[in-house]
Design an enzyme around this catalytic site. Structure first.
Site, PDB file in Angstrom:
ATOM      1  N   ASP A  86      14.775 -14.129  15.708  1.00  0.00           N
ATOM      2  CA  ASP A  86      13.647 -13.803  16.581  1.00  0.00           C
ATOM      3  C   ASP A  86      12.924 -15.110  16.867  1.00  0.00           C
ATOM      4  O   ASP A  86      12.604 -15.857  15.930  1.00  0.00           O
ATOM      5  CB  ASP A  86      12.716 -12.816  15.874  1.00  0.00           C
ATOM      6  CG  ASP A  86      11.560 -12.361  16.740  1.00  0.00           C
ATOM      7  OD1 ASP A  86      11.744 -12.235  17.972  1.00  0.00           O
ATOM      8  OD2 ASP A  86      10.469 -12.114  16.191  1.00  0.00           O
ATOM      9  N   ARG A 131      16.730  -8.189  12.261  1.00  0.00           N
ATOM     10  CA  ARG A 131      17.238  -8.992  13.376  1.00  0.00           C
ATOM     11  C   ARG A 131      17.897 -10.256  12.848  1.00  0.00           C
ATOM     12  O   ARG A 131      17.478 -10.814  11.842  1.00  0.00           O
ATOM     13  CB  ARG A 131      16.129  -9.344  14.349  1.00  0.00           C
ATOM     14  CG  ARG A 131      15.034 -10.151  13.707  1.00  0.00           C
ATOM     15  CD  ARG A 131      13.731 -10.043  14.410  1.00  0.00           C
ATOM     16  NE  ARG A 131      13.182  -8.736  14.185  1.00  0.00           N
ATOM     17  CZ  ARG A 131      11.995  -8.351  14.581  1.00  0.00           C
ATOM     18  NH1 ARG A 131      11.229  -9.165  15.233  1.00  0.00           N
ATOM     19  NH2 ARG A 131      11.545  -7.157  14.332  1.00  0.00           N
ATOM     20  N   ASP A 171       9.577 -16.648  18.913  1.00  0.00           N
ATOM     21  CA  ASP A 171       8.329 -16.322  19.602  1.00  0.00           C
ATOM     22  C   ASP A 171       7.600 -17.600  19.966  1.00  0.00           C
ATOM     23  O   ASP A 171       7.373 -18.462  19.104  1.00  0.00           O
ATOM     24  CB  ASP A 171       7.410 -15.481  18.707  1.00  0.00           C
ATOM     25  CG  ASP A 171       7.924 -14.075  18.482  1.00  0.00           C
ATOM     26  OD1 ASP A 171       8.424 -13.470  19.443  1.00  0.00           O
ATOM     27  OD2 ASP A 171       7.815 -13.576  17.346  1.00  0.00           O
ATOM     28  N   ARG A 225      21.394 -11.325  18.493  1.00  0.00           N
ATOM     29  CA  ARG A 225      20.232 -10.449  18.349  1.00  0.00           C
ATOM     30  C   ARG A 225      20.449  -9.158  19.123  1.00  0.00           C
ATOM     31  O   ARG A 225      20.754  -9.166  20.308  1.00  0.00           O
ATOM     32  CB  ARG A 225      18.966 -11.129  18.865  1.00  0.00           C
ATOM     33  CG  ARG A 225      17.812 -10.137  19.017  1.00  0.00           C
ATOM     34  CD  ARG A 225      16.617 -10.513  18.241  1.00  0.00           C
ATOM     35  NE  ARG A 225      15.621  -9.443  18.247  1.00  0.00           N
ATOM     36  CZ  ARG A 225      14.354  -9.639  18.499  1.00  0.00           C
ATOM     37  NH1 ARG A 225      13.903 -10.843  18.744  1.00  0.00           N
ATOM     38  NH2 ARG A 225      13.504  -8.645  18.451  1.00  0.00           N
TER      39      ARG A 225
END
Length: 166
Positions: free
Chosen positions: A107, A104, A109, A95
């Site tokens: 990712d 990207r 989260d 990344r």
């Protein structure tokens, strides 16, 4: 120099929801690889995943569509430790941040960390976009149609109200 985050643990395992997204460098493979890495974290195991969802980019439209997923992770890691591991996984999978909301390789989260509400300089939980982004709330609802968002209520009711009001 050791790049591994510290291995402090919470007393009891906690249920965490992690969102994953990728739109370059074989997105499906990137997500599968990240899920495997999450499953291998100390004191952690993936309980379920949402399957894969395709979505248009949220930011600049001159990039490929995304593949998204959400996993339920049971972990004894603290929220900060989990965040550090997520960033390490992103780094190991190549990344590189080139622009806000840009393309990207991966990712990760932290969407929900048990029923906790966390606001630090590095982490906000529940994730601020959880109720507005269909690529987040659809996989969450698939995993748990009765999922509660701490401080906000039942996700299905929030999404229904938002959809009804436009």
């Amino acid at each position: 120099m050791n790049t591994e985050p510290a291995k402090q643990k919470t007393a009891e395992p906690i249920k965490v929801y992690v969102g994953l997204g990728s739109n370059i460098e074989q997105p499906l493979l990137q997500i599968k690889k990240a899920i495997s890495a999450l499953n291998g974290l100390p004191g952690s195991r993936v309980l379920a995943d949402s399957g894969f969802f395709a979505s248009k980019p949220m930011g600049p439209q001159d990039q490929p569509d995304f593949i998204n997923a959400v996993v339920v992770l049971e972990t004894t890691l603290s929220a900060d430790e989990l965040l550090n591991y997520c960033q390490l996984i992103e780094s190991r999978q190549g990344r590189i941040k080139t622009r806000r909301w840009g393309e990207r390789s991966i990712d990760l989260d932290i969407l929900l960390y048990g029923n906790q509400q966390i606001m630090t300089g590095d982490l906000t939980v529940p994730h601020p976009g959880i109720c507005e982004r269909d690529f987040v709330y659809l996989p969450l609802l698939k995993l748990d149609p009765e999922i509660l968002i701490p401080g906000a209520g039942l996700l299905s009711n929030i999404v229904e109200s938002a959809t009804a009001s436009g």
